[in-house]
Design an enzyme around this catalytic site. Structure first.
Site, PDB file in Angstrom:
ATOM      1  N   GLY A 138      34.860 -96.018 -48.328  1.00  0.00           N
ATOM      2  CA  GLY A 138      35.006 -95.025 -47.760  1.00  0.00           C
ATOM      3  C   GLY A 138      36.695 -94.462 -49.135  1.00  0.00           C
ATOM      4  N   GLY A 139      35.439 -94.051 -50.337  1.00  0.00           N
ATOM      5  CA  GLY A 139      36.075 -93.347 -51.038  1.00  0.00           C
ATOM      6  C   GLY A 139      36.461 -91.483 -50.952  1.00  0.00           C
ATOM      7  N   GLU A 140      35.076 -91.240 -49.950  1.00  0.00           N
ATOM      8  CA  GLU A 140      35.054 -90.116 -49.415  1.00  0.00           C
ATOM      9  C   GLU A 140      36.067 -89.462 -48.218  1.00  0.00           C
ATOM     10  OE1 GLU A 140      32.748 -90.677 -52.565  1.00  0.00           O
ATOM     11  OE2 GLU A 140      32.308 -92.179 -50.962  1.00  0.00           O
ATOM     12  N   ASP A 195      33.145 -86.429 -58.984  1.00  0.00           N
ATOM     13  CA  ASP A 195      32.123 -87.508 -59.075  1.00  0.00           C
ATOM     14  C   ASP A 195      31.370 -88.991 -59.017  1.00  0.00           C
ATOM     15  OD1 ASP A 195      32.286 -89.474 -56.282  1.00  0.00           O
ATOM     16  OD2 ASP A 195      30.319 -88.657 -56.044  1.00  0.00           O
ATOM     17  N   ASP A 244      31.674 -92.101 -60.050  1.00  0.00           N
ATOM     18  CA  ASP A 244      32.846 -93.401 -60.025  1.00  0.00           C
ATOM     19  C   ASP A 244      32.210 -93.959 -60.910  1.00  0.00           C
ATOM     20  OD1 ASP A 244      31.405 -92.219 -57.860  1.00  0.00           O
ATOM     21  OD2 ASP A 244      32.063 -93.929 -56.669  1.00  0.00           O
TER      22      ASP A 244
END
Length: 569
Positions: A209-211, A340, A342
């Site tokens: 859910g990082g977006e 992005d 990550d």
């Protein structure tokens, strides 16, 4: 296809067209038993503790708690791998992105699909033993396509994370649901695609859910009844950090610290919406009672103007206490990430040499930057980083409204794909992507659980995309060998004591390489993208290699629905 097995026996062929599958509605939940139930015995903690040396089973997503993905059986080896042939193919009911790592326990295999089906199979023949389909809720929000990377096994249960952010326990012999717990609210962007890890009666699971502006975490649940034991937030209440201006390799990231400090004074710490998902399994050190995991990107991905500070603990390796969930140490690769890039590939525990040549406990992580990072496990500090495995250009050019070109692109480097280790050779094996992109920034308010990128990253259609397999000496950081592939690589790697490295490609090729030289020793055309990590096991005295061929949504490769097991006569 109800009423008979979807198992197909094959011999002496190089490829098989994969039949289409009927999609079962996501709202339907059922278990489909057949006549056989297998002989599943309880998975004890002792059995899991000894997984690294277990030449029969494949008990965890990445093989064992250290996550080396190194299988100790050498029956299939460099001298006979050219005789490897399909033993059976099982076709699931879901023809969509397939990222499962097959788990094998005493001759019973467990695999998962997108949309959270679980199958128990006879690992010798591919016969279906039972089939469970999770009843998904009305809201499922997830990045990068519907996926599930596998299950965990412990005691007499099988554990599954779901797209609507639940943790489910199933009876291992029957597939019947034992209990179900809600991990987080899917309407706010939380989801689960990772496989759980079980250790000492605790089920460990992070969150995607990082977006979506979530607040990331790792949680521990009681394996018996699903009671929540502890929560570690990957986004602490104070996320400012040290105002780092350089990345882990010492390069300037062009941060405007004055502007960030002014924003912090104006709006405060953004910790409640800062992202920091955990995509992949933690490594577990039973001796120190620590777990090590990596944390994903901050939200919004590309717009750093609304999230001043280093954005702890995004883009970091983190260690916490297994029993309490208390913080131990961390290392941040990219502070205030606006590209992005990550940290997503699972960390690996292995003995490493420090810069003075002394051996000690290490943690290795393959980054989207294209480097493999080697850490001291005691304090998370960085010992070294590898040579770049993919081109790096214009690092760290800031995203612009009209777009700015920087390499690697947002997929990496190394995506979520797990590496493998051959400890005898001192080599780590990684698969890489080269996808040139432009980064575009756009300021938008938090959209209440909807995707929140703060702009876009766009593949440059005029530039070539490709991948590679890289063998890296983790005691020196030097690349030992590389093999270029025609498409970007997503999936995973398996190394074996037989001197082999197995991995698959988006074009359907599944290959075995010489672990020392990178020479291609065998290949098989699977008919769909092989974008899943392979596993290996032994049953009836015969070793098998197994992999899923179903393609991948994230980089849009040919879909399929096959689990393929190979052996040598």
């Amino acid at each position: 296809m109800t009423g008979f097995s979807r198992r197909t026996l094959l011999a002496g062929i190089a490829a098989l067209p994969l039949a289409g599958a009927t999609m079962v509605p996501a709202w339907s939940q059922e278990v489909k038993p057949t006549m056989k139930w297998g002989d599943m015995s309880a998975v004890t903690q002792d059995l899991l503790d000894r997984a690294a040396g277990d030449g029969n089973n494949f008990l965890m997503t990445n093989g064992d708690y250290t996550q080396k993905r190194y299988y100790p059986n050498r029956q299939i080896n460099i001298t006979n791998v050219n005789q490897l042939r399909p033993a059976w193919i099982f076709q699931t009911e879901v023809k969509e992105s397939l990222e499962t790592s097959p788990i094998v326990v005493n001759g019973v295999m467990y695999v998962t699909t997108a949309f959270d089906h679980v199958y128990a199979l006879d690992a010798r023949t591919g016969e279906e033993l039972w089939h469970y389909q999770q009843k998904l809720g009305p809201i499922t929000i997830y990045c990068c396509g519907p996926n599930n990377r596998g299950v965990a096994v412990y005691g007499d249960k099988v554990y599954l994370g779901t797209l609507d952010s639940k943790l489910v326990a199933l009876d291992a012999k029957t597939g019947k649901q034992v209990w179900e717990k809600q991990i987080a609210d899917p309407e706010l962007g939380y989801s689960e695609t990772m496989a759980p890890t079980v250790v000492d009666g605790k089920v460990l699971i992070g969150t995607n859910g990082g977006e979506y502006g979530i607040r990331g975490f790792v949680k521990a649940y009681n394996a018996a009844d699903g009671t929540l034991l502890w929560t570690f937030y990957t986004i602490p209440e104070n996320t400012v950090g040290v105002w780092a201006t350089k990345d882990a390799t010492g390069r300037d990231m062009h941060r405007d610290i004055a502007a960030e400090k002014a924003q912090l004074a104006k709006t405060g710490d953004p910790y409640k919406l800062l992202g920091g998902g955990v995509w992949q399994n933690p490594a577990v050190d039973l001796a120190t009672r620590r777990i090590y995991f990596v944390v994903g990107n901050p939200s919004p991905d590309l717009d750093g103007s609304v999230r001043p500070g280093d954005n702890l603990y995004t883009d970091s390796l983190v260690a916490v206490d297994l029993d309490t969930g208390k913080y131990v140490c961390h290392f941040q690769y990219i502070a205030h990430d606006v590209w992005d890039l990550d940290a997503v590939s699972p960390p690996i525990l292995v003995s490493v040499l420090d810069n003075d040549g002394r051996a000690g406990p290490g943690v290795i992580h393959a980054g989207k930057t294209g480097h493999v990072y080697v850490h001291n496990a005691n304090d998370c500090s960085l010992i070294r980083f590898s040579e770049a495995m993919v081109p790096q250009e214009n690092m760290w050019t800031l995203p612009l409204k009209e777009g700015a070109r920087m390499l690697p692109g947002a997929n990496g480097g190394v995506e979520w794909s797990p590496m493998a280790i051959n400890p005898g050779l001192g080599l780590a094996y990684a698969i890489n992507l080269h996808q040139p992109m432009t980064y575009h920034v756009q300021n938008t308010p938090y959209p209440n659980g909807k995707m929140w990128l703060g702009g876009a990253f766009k593949v440059i259609p005029t530039e070539e995309q490709w991948g590679n397999i890289t063998a890296m000496d983790y005691n020196t950081g030097r690349i030992r060998w590389q093999v270029k592939t025609p498409q970007p690589m997503i999936g995973g790697v398996l190394a074996t004591a037989g001197g082999l490295v197995f991995t698959g490609e988006a074009n359907g090729q599944f290959k075995a390489y010489d672990a020392q030289t990178g020479a291609t020793l065998w290949q098989f055309q699977a008919g769909a993208g092989v974008n899943a990590p392979p596993s290996s096991y032994t049953v009836g005295g015969k070793q098998y290699i197994v992999v899923g061929a179903g393609g991948n949504t994230q980089i849009d490769y040919k879909r399929g629905n096959a689990i393929i097991a190979f052996t040598v006569d």
